[in-house]
Motif scaffolding. Structure first.
Motif, PDB file in Angstrom:
ATOM      1  N   UNK A  43       0.646  -1.930   3.532  1.00  0.00           N
ATOM      2  CA  UNK A  43       0.911  -0.774   4.386  1.00  0.00           C
ATOM      3  C   UNK A  43       2.113  -1.060   5.286  1.00  0.00           C
ATOM      4  N   UNK A  44       2.174  -2.283   5.824  1.00  0.00           N
ATOM      5  CA  UNK A  44       3.289  -2.638   6.697  1.00  0.00           C
ATOM      6  C   UNK A  44       4.592  -2.668   5.908  1.00  0.00           C
ATOM      7  N   UNK A  45       4.511  -3.145   4.667  1.00  0.00           N
ATOM      8  CA  UNK A  45       5.719  -3.187   3.826  1.00  0.00           C
ATOM      9  C   UNK A  45       6.239  -1.773   3.595  1.00  0.00           C
ATOM     10  N   UNK A  67       5.648   0.744   5.509  1.00  0.00           N
ATOM     11  CA  UNK A  67       6.102   1.241   6.808  1.00  0.00           C
ATOM     12  C   UNK A  67       7.494   0.720   7.162  1.00  0.00           C
TER      13      UNK A  67
END
Ligand SMILES: Nc1ncnc2c1ncn2[C@@H]1O[C@H](COP(=O)(O)OP(=O)(O)O)[C@@H](O)[C@H]1O
Ligand SMILES: [Mg+2]
Lengths: 358, 293
Positions: free
Chosen positions: B190-192, B194
């Motif tokens: 998810x962070x990637x 984002x």
């Protein structure tokens, strides 16, 4: 906003090819649902679009640009995960703002976007809370909010509703629909639930064991299933599929029950033909008044669903399920005459499972 | 449902815990009591006479330049051991978390040092770094470094720190690896998506989520550096040169056994006991609640 297309995409994990060559085209602003049983490769396909997996061969394009070599962060897409994947150490506000801060938006703009998304999703009172202080439905909204604030070219959803209870699922389904109507962002939604697929999709893509079995608008797929797999998977309860034998100009199932083949199919039908009729397309009629095939149906058991009842039983030795009005269900043991609605009998080539075409 | 085992006889439960109690009393409470007791007495040089002096031993302690030096040495030593031990172990765990092939061999290799006794590790490093015959000293001299920890305090400190860290890394590594593997992959993904690159993902997602593990290891490593490093020091520098590596634990032994200052040494033990109790309280207070996120 952007269109998405896959050309001859395959995916192999070691020696295991989980996606066979696939071609998919998703139009700008379209809501496409990929539906299929667990393990058929839906998530893998979605992750290839997101850039979390690499396609073994083939090409992925977003907005006309080849993205095979592009990092997920540079594809301008947002993804909602099945387990929501919220950052547990950040507040709701920070969860939503994370991607915007990284993209160095001015903080006034970040606040405005977060407030707007919180307004749409009714998360206003929860912005200061941590994810663990929220209910399942609220977490789901935060995950959606995190996607919305990014204003991406496309949304990717991987079974986002499957961790919710039945009532919330219906509610969120409607909200996603509403959201898509107002934002109009290209969306790819993965689910194993055919009801979600039917209700949400502009077009759906029915997948089976790493291949796309059929693409089409939900009602088209329901009305014209391309294979026994699609016929059995889309529609609830599932279509009655009874293997039969070609005899003259018809197909015989069980002991002597004959379905006449439409003229157009007579040249293509081979020896083994499967006959399909949906439970809702078998109507109770009085004996003698039936023009087409008449099924002498014996009721074995009755499932009452309220509005409808499902009759389980057999005709000429073959099993059928029939849907009738909830208040007019016969008792188990009763005998009925059933006839299929005209044009609602489907014929499939048994060995390949493909629908017979004229 | 009664979950506890209920004994019918009244003496059997006491009998069953008696060995544990006996061991605790003989090897912990009795020496602890003795240390507190002796810390109030002054003994003559031959150990024949002793005289009650109240808190004079403690007052003497905190006036003594060598004790204050030992406190400084301990602070430097435990800070270096903890920071280096955690940093290196975390780096190795992040690397191990990333690799799929050969991961087992890699992990096994990293866990081995933990099976080696402190003193053995000390001897090993003393040999490797021995000024005249050590292979690493040879390389260092080749590189133009004036390597002689027998004479140079900061080099002696470096040696004992390296020997301690080397041994402690396995333990830290195991905990960090377990902590890393408990972080759901989808969070990183998810962070990637984002927009966070690997470095930012590490500092904004992984590291904060590891904080309970990091805090636990921080306390464990400080305790280790304070109390379990006698073997390493004794096998290498023996506190030298000129007290440069004389940490508090080693000074207790040195003053009590070598210098036969029983009262002073006992007072030092009491101070150490107070420190270990304080650290234990901190650990329980915060580990119980976990580090909040
Ligand atoms: N990282 C992986 N390594 C090996 N096999 C995988 C991996 N991810 C998925 N698979 C396999 O690929 C197939 C499709 O998985 P997936 O796309 O998750 O299915 P779905 O989302 O339709 O349930 C499954 O058989 C699964 O076991
Ligand atoms: Mg899946």
């Amino acid at each position: 906003m952007a269109d998405i297309s896959l050309h001859a995409v395959t995916k192999r994990f070691g020696d295991n090819e989980v996606l066979h060559p696939l071609d998919v085209a998703i139009g700008d602003g379209e809501f496409v649902v990929m539906v299929g049983p667990s393990g058929c490769g839906k998530s893998t396909l979605l992750r290839i679009i997101a850039g979390l997996e690499e396609a073994t061969t083939g090409e992925v394009r977003i907005g006309g640009r080849r993205v095979n070599e592009v990092e997920p962060k540079d594809r301008n897409i947002a993804m909602v995960f099945q387990n929501y994947a919220l950052y547990p150490h950040m507040s709701v506000r920070d969860n939503m703002a994370y991607g915007l801060k990284i993209r160095k938006l001015p903080s006034a703009e970040i606040d405005a976007r977060v407030e707007r998304a919180a307004g749409i999703l009714e998360l206003g009172p929860y912005l200061a809370r941590k994810p663990r202080e929220l209910s399942g439905g609220q977490r789901q909204r935060v995950a959606m909010g995190r996607a919305i604030v990014r204003e991406p070219a496309a949304f990717l959803f991987d079974e986002p509703l499957s961790n919710l209870d039945a009532k919330l699922r219906v509610q969120m389904r409607l909200e996603i629909q509403k959201l898509h109507r107002s934002l109009g962002t290209t969306s790819v939604f993965v689910t194993h639930d055919q009801v979600e697929a039917m209700t949400l999709a502009d077009r759906m893509l029915v997948m089976n064991a790493g291949t796309v079995e059929q693409v089409g608008a939900p009602l088209t797929v329901y009305d014209d299933p391309a294979s026994t797999f699609v016929a059995g998977f889309i529609g609830s309860p599932a279509m009655n599929l009874v293997p039969g034998r070609r005899v003259g100009d018809g197909v015989e199932v069980g002991s002597g029950l004959e379905f006449p083949l439409p003229e157009a199919l007579r040249s293509t039908a081979r020896a083994a033909v499967t006959v399909g009729v949906r439970p809702e397309h078998l109507v109770v009629s009085s004996a003698g008044s039936v023009a087409g095939p008449a099924l002498a149906f014996r009721v074995d058991s009755v499932e009452s669903l309220g509005a409808d009842s499902l009759l389980h039983g057999s005709a000429a030795g073959a099993s059928f399920v029939v849907r009738v009005d909830g208040h007019q269900a016969p008792q188990p043991g009763a005998s009925l005459t059933l006839s299929p609605k005209p044009g609602r009998v489907y014929f499939f080539d048994t060995p390949s499972g493909r629908r017979l075409a004229g | 449902m009664e979950k506890r085992v209920v004994f019918r006889s009244s003496w059997l439960p006491y009998l069953l815990v008696a060995p544990q109690i006996a061991i605790t009393v003989v090897f912990f409470f009795w020496p602890a009591f003795q240390a507190v007791f002796y810390s109030f007495f002054l003994q003559d040089a031959f150990g024949t006479q002793s005289q009650f002096v109240g808190l004079a031993n403690f007052a003497e302690l905190f006036r003594s330049e060598s004790y204050l030096n030992s406190i400084r040495v301990t602070a430097v030593f435990s800070t270096l051991v903890t920071v280096m031990g955690l940093a290196v172990a975390l780096a190795l765990a992040v690397a191990a978390d990333g690799i799929l092939r050969g991961a087992l061999a890699y992990k096994t290799l990293l866990i081995w040092p933990y099976a080696v006794a402190s003193a053995v590790a000390g001897v090993l490093f003393a040999f490797l770094f021995a000024p005249s015959v050590g292979i690493i000293s040879y390389v260092l001299r080749g590189m133009g470094v004036d390597w002689n920890w027998v004479l140079r305090g900061e080099q002696a400190m470096l040696l004992v720190v390296i020997a301690t860290v080397w041994k402690q890394i396995s333990y830290n590594f195991l905990f960090f690896l377990a902590g890393l593997q408990a972080i759901p992959r989808s969070l990183i993904e998810a962070a990637a998506i984002d927009g966070a690159g690997p470095v930012r993902r590490f500092w904004t997602i992984v590291f904060p989520l590891l904080s309970p593990t990091t805090f636990f290891l921080l306390v464990v490593n400080i305790v280790h550096a304070f109390f379990d490093t006698f073997g390493v020091i004794d096998a290498t520098t023996q506190g030298g040169p000129a007290g440069a590596t004389q940490i508090l634990v080693y000074k207790v032994y040195y003053d009590g056994v070598k210098a036969a200052d029983l009262g002073g040494s006992s007072a030092q033990s009491v101070v150490l006991m107070a420190i270990v109790i304080a650290l234990t309280v901190v650990q329980f207070r915060y580990i119980e609640r976990r580090v909040q996120y």
